[in-house]
Scaffold this motif. Structure first.
Motif, PDB file in Angstrom:
ATOM      1  N   UNK A   1      71.673 -38.416  80.649  1.00 41.84           N
ATOM      2  CA  UNK A   1      71.151 -39.358  81.644  1.00 41.84           C
ATOM      3  C   UNK A   1      70.531 -40.592  80.981  1.00 41.84           C
ATOM      4  N   UNK A   2      69.933 -40.412  79.812  1.00 45.39           N
ATOM      5  CA  UNK A   2      69.340 -41.569  79.129  1.00 45.39           C
ATOM      6  C   UNK A   2      70.419 -42.566  78.708  1.00 45.39           C
ATOM      7  N   UNK A   3      71.511 -42.040  78.126  1.00 43.78           N
ATOM      8  CA  UNK A   3      72.597 -42.915  77.730  1.00 43.78           C
ATOM      9  C   UNK A   3      73.256 -43.592  78.916  1.00 43.78           C
ATOM     10  N   UNK A   4      73.434 -42.840  80.000  1.00 43.77           N
ATOM     11  CA  UNK A   4      74.002 -43.424  81.209  1.00 43.77           C
ATOM     12  C   UNK A   4      73.122 -44.551  81.729  1.00 43.77           C
ATOM     13  N   UNK A   5      71.825 -44.303  81.775  1.00 38.78           N
ATOM     14  CA  UNK A   5      70.886 -45.310  82.267  1.00 38.78           C
ATOM     15  C   UNK A   5      70.906 -46.563  81.399  1.00 38.78           C
ATOM     16  N   UNK A   6      71.034 -46.371  80.089  1.00 32.93           N
ATOM     17  CA  UNK A   6      70.972 -47.497  79.152  1.00 32.93           C
ATOM     18  C   UNK A   6      72.321 -48.187  78.936  1.00 32.93           C
TER      19      UNK A   6
ATOM     20  N   UNK B   1      65.274 -40.536  88.841  1.00 32.36           N
ATOM     21  CA  UNK B   1      65.940 -41.130  90.001  1.00 32.36           C
ATOM     22  C   UNK B   1      65.478 -42.574  90.204  1.00 32.36           C
ATOM     23  N   UNK B   2      64.183 -42.800  90.109  1.00 30.08           N
ATOM     24  CA  UNK B   2      63.639 -44.138  90.321  1.00 30.08           C
ATOM     25  C   UNK B   2      64.201 -45.132  89.308  1.00 30.08           C
ATOM     26  N   UNK B   3      64.372 -44.698  88.071  1.00 29.85           N
ATOM     27  CA  UNK B   3      64.892 -45.594  87.035  1.00 29.85           C
ATOM     28  C   UNK B   3      66.327 -46.002  87.333  1.00 29.85           C
ATOM     29  N   UNK B   4      67.150 -45.069  87.800  1.00 26.39           N
ATOM     30  CA  UNK B   4      68.532 -45.410  88.138  1.00 26.39           C
ATOM     31  C   UNK B   4      68.595 -46.340  89.342  1.00 26.39           C
ATOM     32  N   UNK B   5      67.793 -46.054  90.354  1.00 26.87           N
ATOM     33  CA  UNK B   5      67.831 -46.878  91.557  1.00 26.87           C
ATOM     34  C   UNK B   5      67.257 -48.258  91.280  1.00 26.87           C
ATOM     35  N   UNK B   6      66.294 -48.341  90.366  1.00 27.91           N
ATOM     36  CA  UNK B   6      65.781 -49.655  89.957  1.00 27.91           C
ATOM     37  C   UNK B   6      66.876 -50.454  89.261  1.00 27.91           C
ATOM     38  N   UNK B   7      67.727 -49.750  88.522  1.00 24.83           N
ATOM     39  CA  UNK B   7      68.862 -50.408  87.880  1.00 24.83           C
ATOM     40  C   UNK B   7      69.842 -50.902  88.926  1.00 24.83           C
ATOM     41  N   UNK B   8      70.156 -50.056  89.904  1.00 29.01           N
ATOM     42  CA  UNK B   8      71.029 -50.445  91.013  1.00 29.01           C
ATOM     43  C   UNK B   8      70.959 -49.397  92.112  1.00 29.01           C
ATOM     44  N   UNK B   9      70.921 -49.847  93.349  1.00 30.38           N
ATOM     45  CA  UNK B   9      70.873 -48.928  94.482  1.00 30.38           C
ATOM     46  C   UNK B   9      72.183 -48.166  94.638  1.00 30.38           C
TER      47      UNK B   9
END
Length: 243
Positions: free
Chosen positions: A129-134, A169-177
């Motif tokens: 998930x960290x790599x996906x987020x980044x 979850x919040x970090x991903x949604x902050x990246x994009x809804x």
């Protein structure tokens, strides 16, 4: 998906010069919690046993060269496997050169194998998930400089087992809804669908030829290693190369 124990061979319309496989936990010589085909040197298994397992993989698959192993650190770094030396710190590799074996190891994180439809290049991606987020997927696809890609999603933790905190979850949604649909609430925490997260990012990149993505490393204990399930365990290797 065709299974030829101890391998998973992607069922995808890749060109004939593309070769791809993901190992299972069976078919090797490791014992105990590492049983049996563990290729990872960093998890506490006996180094000589791991060397034997790597030799089994190399010989059984008739690899054209030693796999390009990575020191995976949940980063967004992708390297050119045809130019690196030693053990590069990265979480993906790609190559346009023939007979270069791009390789990642996983035990719940998502391995993605990628190839161009014309067979000109390949990549292997380790996506937690960290790599996906980044942005590990985007960085790798960008580095490949190729159009019309095929992607195979290998064995990873299933959506019913991947519990994450609200902050993830919040970090991903902050990246994009657009990532909202990958999360399902369960009590005060969330279940994440790592396959959905990857498909969303691939879709944004214009990639729609995506195959598989229906495994669960946690529940399929006879086939897969799972760090979340067992903590002390081995790894599967996902490999891709072109000839």
């Amino acid at each position: 998906m065709t299974t030829n124990n101890p391998w998973l061979v992607p069922n995808w319309p890749a060109p004939k010069n593309i070769h791809a496989v993901s190992t299972l936990r069976t078919g090797g010589v490791s014992t105990g919690c590492y049983a049996s085909l563990n290729p990872a040197t960093h998890v506490g298994d006996d180094v000589n046993t791991v060397a034997q397992n790597r030799n089994i993989i190399r010989q059984s698959l008739m690899l054209p060269a030693e796999p390009v192993w990575l020191q995976q650190v949940h980063s967004n770094i992708a390297v050119d496997a045809s130019t690196v030396t030693g053990l590069p710190q990265a979480d993906a590799s790609y190559s346009r050169a023939a007979n270069v074996v791009c390789t990642v190891m996983t035990a719940d994180c998502l391995p993605l194998l990628v190839c161009a439809e014309d067979g000109s290049c390949v990549a292997a991606i380790h996506a937690g998930w960290k790599g996906l987020l980044d942005g590990i997927i985007t960085n790798t696809i960008t580095a490949m400089h190729a159009d019309k890609l095929l992607v195979w999603l290998g064995p990873a933790i299933g959506p019913a087992c991947f519990e994450v905190g609200t902050e993830v979850r919040a970090a991903f949604i902050e990246k994009s809804v657009i990532f909202t649909g990958a999360f399902t609430q369960q009590n005060h925490r969330w279940l994440a669908d790592i396959y959905h997260l990857a498909r969303v990012e691939l879709s944004v990149l214009g990639i729609d030829k995506i195959y598989s993505g229906n495994f669960c490393t946690v529940t399929e204990h006879e086939r897969f290693y799972s760090y979340r399930r067992d903590k002390e365990t081995g790894r599967m290797a996902s490999l891709i190369w072109r000839t």
